[in-house]
Motif scaffolding. Structure first.
Motif, mmCIF file in Angstrom:
data_model
loop_
_atom_site.group_PDB
_atom_site.id
_atom_site.type_symbol
_atom_site.label_atom_id
_atom_site.label_comp_id
_atom_site.label_asym_id
_atom_site.label_seq_id
_atom_site.Cartn_x
_atom_site.Cartn_y
_atom_site.Cartn_z
ATOM 1 N N UNK A 243 2.695 -2.595 6.906
ATOM 2 C CA UNK A 243 1.334 -2.050 6.913
ATOM 3 C C UNK A 243 0.318 -3.075 7.414
ATOM 4 N N UNK A 244 0.573 -4.326 7.196
ATOM 5 C CA UNK A 244 -0.114 -5.453 7.814
ATOM 6 C C UNK A 244 -1.620 -5.283 7.954
ATOM 7 N N UNK A 245 -2.089 -4.919 9.166
ATOM 8 C CA UNK A 245 -3.524 -4.828 9.462
ATOM 9 C C UNK A 245 -4.109 -3.439 9.248
ATOM 10 N N UNK A 246 -3.280 -2.471 8.905
ATOM 11 C CA UNK A 246 -3.786 -1.101 8.729
ATOM 12 C C UNK A 246 -4.354 -0.941 7.328
ATOM 13 N N UNK A 247 -5.515 -1.560 7.115
ATOM 14 C CA UNK A 247 -6.152 -1.585 5.800
ATOM 15 C C UNK A 247 -7.650 -1.335 5.941
ATOM 16 N N UNK B 34 7.871 -3.108 12.634
ATOM 17 C CA UNK B 34 6.948 -2.157 13.250
ATOM 18 C C UNK B 34 5.623 -2.393 12.553
ATOM 19 N N UNK B 35 4.673 -2.972 13.258
ATOM 20 C CA UNK B 35 3.429 -3.424 12.642
ATOM 21 C C UNK B 35 2.343 -2.362 12.735
ATOM 22 N N UNK C 153 4.404 -6.931 -0.228
ATOM 23 C CA UNK C 153 4.184 -5.616 -0.840
ATOM 24 C C UNK C 153 3.941 -4.508 0.183
ATOM 25 N N UNK C 154 3.524 -4.876 1.395
ATOM 26 C CA UNK C 154 3.212 -3.871 2.411
ATOM 27 C C UNK C 154 4.303 -3.738 3.457
ATOM 28 N N UNK C 155 5.548 -4.090 3.097
ATOM 29 C CA UNK C 155 6.690 -3.946 3.993
ATOM 30 C C UNK C 155 7.611 -2.859 3.463
ATOM 31 N N UNK C 156 7.875 -1.858 4.303
ATOM 32 C CA UNK C 156 8.584 -0.658 3.875
ATOM 33 C C UNK C 156 9.880 -0.493 4.671
ATOM 34 N N UNK C 157 11.029 -0.587 3.972
ATOM 35 C CA UNK C 157 12.326 -0.417 4.629
ATOM 36 C C UNK C 157 12.797 1.013 4.386
ATOM 37 N N UNK D 139 -0.229 -9.964 -4.795
ATOM 38 C CA UNK D 139 -1.543 -10.605 -4.874
ATOM 39 C C UNK D 139 -2.624 -9.533 -4.803
ATOM 40 N N UNK D 140 -3.668 -9.809 -4.053
ATOM 41 C CA UNK D 140 -4.809 -8.897 -3.968
ATOM 42 C C UNK D 140 -4.443 -7.542 -3.361
ATOM 43 N N UNK D 141 -3.310 -7.465 -2.635
ATOM 44 C CA UNK D 141 -2.904 -6.216 -1.987
ATOM 45 C C UNK D 141 -1.843 -5.470 -2.800
ATOM 46 N N UNK D 142 -1.895 -5.617 -4.096
ATOM 47 C CA UNK D 142 -0.927 -5.030 -5.023
ATOM 48 C C UNK D 142 -0.758 -3.529 -4.865
ATOM 49 N N UNK D 143 -1.798 -2.837 -4.412
ATOM 50 C CA UNK D 143 -1.763 -1.374 -4.388
ATOM 51 C C UNK D 143 -0.736 -0.806 -3.407
ATOM 52 N N UNK D 144 -0.216 -1.649 -2.491
ATOM 53 C CA UNK D 144 0.785 -1.173 -1.537
ATOM 54 C C UNK D 144 2.205 -1.270 -2.093
ATOM 55 N N UNK D 145 2.368 -1.963 -3.191
ATOM 56 C CA UNK D 145 3.699 -2.292 -3.690
ATOM 57 C C UNK D 145 4.563 -1.075 -3.985
ATOM 58 N N UNK D 146 4.021 -0.107 -4.675
ATOM 59 C CA UNK D 146 4.843 1.021 -5.094
ATOM 60 C C UNK D 146 5.392 1.799 -3.895
ATOM 61 N N UNK D 147 4.630 1.875 -2.812
ATOM 62 C CA UNK D 147 5.124 2.528 -1.598
ATOM 63 C C UNK D 147 6.376 1.816 -1.102
#
Length: 291
Positions: free
Chosen positions: A194-198, A145-146, A109-113, A14-22
């Protein structure tokens, strides 16, 4: 390499698409299929408009060297549904798009495993749960880990073993990413959220559009979040907006950017997954057949 099961990943974009590639970079080499669900009208679950530039699609396509990423466009906003109901509906449509077989990961998109190779090995080792999924419905839970706020020279974050469901062999969720009636098993897979770290404007967009929009005073909570710094973060405890004790305290890790944080955190906290006993599967099959 011969595999007894597949691993497929579904993202809501959605609007936070820029985190997806990470996020994709953490798992791309270890999964069989990735589906990106995007509202065809570019509307959030609250009906607000957002934009995704063509450069985003170009970047994803350029990265996808093995042609395993699929774009899924659909009308995911339904005016007479609440944001949470829209979320559940979209996640179910995405599950259907992933197909009935194999393991299905449901990620934002902002969840990194990090260290996904160990997760891949865990899922392949437990392939038998995907043979007759209706007999052995299961959902795997991990640890979040938020990341709470990006401040000068690092990130404030919460690390208290908060659990969430995100891997399943089921075909449908009951609410959000949870399937009632499916056996829930804790895996200890650690996921950096990444959640609130924006940026400030992103946080305002987030709290007025996500599924929990109506669950707390978003303006008051935003002001609290905005006031935190490296000087005062230790003064605050129990800061979750809906369940205060869920986020009991904040930590600080000095880092240059999100990639540096993921690297440093992963070096300090290796993935240590929990073994599943095969006997559990046999008991579930027997109970289903002879009930």
């Amino acid at each position: 390499m011969f595999k007894l099961t597949s691993i497929k990943v579904g993202y809501i974009v959605s609007y936070d698409y820029e985190y997806l590639l990470t996020s994709i970079k953490q798992l791309y080499n270890y999964v069989d299929k990735i589906v990106l669900a995007i509202d065809v009208n570019r509307q959030t679950w609250s009906g607000n408009k957002f934009e995704i530039p063509q450069s985003f699609f170009d970047e994803i396509k350029a990265y996808d060297k093995k042609n395993s990423i699929e774009f899924y466009f659909e009308d995911f906003y339904v005016p007479n549904l609440t944001p949470m109901e829209c979320e559940t509906r979209e996640r179910n449509l995405l599950l259907k798009r992933l197909g009935n077989s194999g393991w299905k990961l449901q990620l934002d998109v902002d969840e990194y495993i990090y260290d996904f190779k160990s997760v891949q090995q865990f899922l392949h080792r437990n392939w038998f749960f995907t043979v007759f999924p209706k007999l052995t419905p299961i959902q795997f839970r991990g640890k979040l880990v938020t990341l709470y706020k990006e401040i000068q020279d690092g990130f404030l974050y919460i690390d208290n073993k908060e659990r969430f469901s995100f891997i399943t062999n089921c075909e449908q969720n009951s609410t959000a990413r949870i399937t009632f009636g499916a056996r829930s098993h804790y895996t200890n897979i650690t996921v950096i959220h990444q959640s609130w770290a924006r940026k400030e404007d992103e946080i305002q967009t987030k709290i007025t559009n996500w599924g929990h929009r109506d669950d707390f005073d978003t303006r008051k909570y935003y002001n609290f979040w905005n006031s935190l710094s490296s000087e005062n973060y230790k003064e605050y405890l129990d800061i979750h907006p809906m369940n205060p004790k869920l986020w009991d305290k904040l930590y600080y890790l000095e880092s240059n950017n999100i990639d540096d944080f993921i690297h440093q955190y992963s070096e300090l906290n290796k993935q240590q997954l929990i073994h599943i006993n095969f006997v559990f599967l046999l008991k579930k099959i027997k109970a289903k057949i002879f009930k």
